[in-house]
Write an enzyme that holds these catalytic residues in place. Structure first.
Site, PDB file in Angstrom:
ATOM      1  N   LYS A   1       1.415  -6.876   5.758  1.00  0.00           N
ATOM      2  CA  LYS A   1       0.656  -5.817   6.416  1.00  0.00           C
ATOM      3  C   LYS A   1       0.968  -5.806   7.929  1.00  0.00           C
ATOM      4  CE  LYS A   1      -3.303  -5.763   3.173  1.00  0.00           C
ATOM      5  NZ  LYS A   1      -4.760  -6.083   3.050  1.00  0.00           N
TER       6      LYS A   1
ATOM      7  N   TYR B   1      -4.565   2.844  -1.763  1.00  0.00           N
ATOM      8  CA  TYR B   1      -5.933   2.302  -1.862  1.00  0.00           C
ATOM      9  C   TYR B   1      -6.895   3.281  -2.525  1.00  0.00           C
ATOM     10  CZ  TYR B   1      -4.875  -1.882   0.909  1.00  0.00           C
ATOM     11  OH  TYR B   1      -4.397  -3.106   1.346  1.00  0.00           O
TER      12      TYR B   1
ATOM     13  N   ASN C   1      -5.963  -9.477   6.510  1.00  0.00           N
ATOM     14  CA  ASN C   1      -5.567 -10.646   5.721  1.00  0.00           C
ATOM     15  C   ASN C   1      -4.060 -10.734   5.483  1.00  0.00           C
ATOM     16  OD1 ASN C   1      -5.504  -8.540   3.942  1.00  0.00           O
ATOM     17  ND2 ASN C   1      -7.279  -9.207   2.752  1.00  0.00           N
TER      18      ASN C   1
ATOM     19  N   HIS D   1      -0.673  -7.801   1.288  1.00  0.00           N
ATOM     20  CA  HIS D   1      -1.216  -7.197   0.074  1.00  0.00           C
ATOM     21  C   HIS D   1      -0.503  -7.812  -1.106  1.00  0.00           C
ATOM     22  CE1 HIS D   1      -2.452  -4.287  -2.947  1.00  0.00           C
ATOM     23  NE2 HIS D   1      -1.185  -4.262  -3.325  1.00  0.00           N
TER      24      HIS D   1
ATOM     25  N   GLU E   1       1.556   0.635  -8.273  1.00  0.00           N
ATOM     26  CA  GLU E   1       1.945   0.427  -6.879  1.00  0.00           C
ATOM     27  C   GLU E   1       3.464   0.363  -6.709  1.00  0.00           C
ATOM     28  OE1 GLU E   1      -2.071  -2.053  -5.555  1.00  0.00           O
ATOM     29  OE2 GLU E   1      -0.158  -3.119  -5.729  1.00  0.00           O
TER      30      GLU E   1
END
Ligand code: UDP
Ligand code: MG
Length: 170
Positions: A11, A51, A125, A128, A139
């Site tokens: 990310k 998302y 975080n 992904h 995805e």
């Protein structure tokens, strides 16, 4: 145990903190194959499609800005996308990645070691990781074209596309 594929994204916070190498090193402990990879500037459409299952959550808008790297700006507004393949890949990679909330994550996991919660409440975080087989397939098909993956993993079909405008090297 079955061979599985999954989507991993470094990310924008991972990119900005120069953690790509650290993340790949941790993931390499699982000895899996990378079968696709690229750098992506994430459009709003791609972010929202990625998302889609979280669209009713209070943190959705912040999450879309986060995955687009809007809070960091150029040149950090990008992600590095990977398709990994291996035995029991999804559960094993998620274990190395750690729990969603970096404060509750095993400190030795990637998210536990490098993640944080921003003052606005977004869980930064650093990566992904697809969470189940259906999500992984959805995805991977969203982020990658068949020809960007070095082995056939899902059925494909041939179509003739006419009058398609595309950019090539001049
Ligand atoms: N997220 C957040 N707050 C929450 C839950 C999730 O900011 O309370 C963010 C976090 O970056 C997470 C992403 O939304 O990685 C997607 O959430 P999901 O529940 O799918 O977690 P993941 O599969 O990434 O562990
Ligand atoms: Mg998820």
């Amino acid at each position: 145990m079955a061979i599985e594929q999954l989507l991993i994204l470094v990310k924008p916070d991972g990119v900005k903190k120069s953690l790509t190498g650290n993340i790949l090193t941790k993931l390499s402990e699982a000895r899996m194959l990378i079968i696709g990879s690229k750098v992506v500037k994430v459009s709003k459409e791609l972010a929202e499609a990625h998302y889609q299952q979280l669209k009713d959550k209070p943190f959705f808008c912040g999450l879309i800005d986060y995955i687009q790297g809007k809070i960091y700006g150029a040149p950090w507004d990008r992600v590095i996308a990977f398709v990994y393949q291996g035995e029991d890949a999804i559960a094993r990679m998620r274990k190395i990645a750690g729990a969603t909330n970096p404060e509750e994550s095993d400190p030795v996991s990637i998210r536990g070691a490098y993640g944080r919660i921003t003052t606005k409440g977004v869980y930064e975080n650093v990566l992904h990781c697809s969470s189940d087989l259906n999500e992984a397939e959805r995805e991977i098909k969203l982020w990658f074209k068949p020809e960007e993956i070095v082995m056939p993993i899902y059925p494909t079909k041939e179509v003739v596309v006419e009058k398609e405008k595309k950019v090539i090297w001049a």
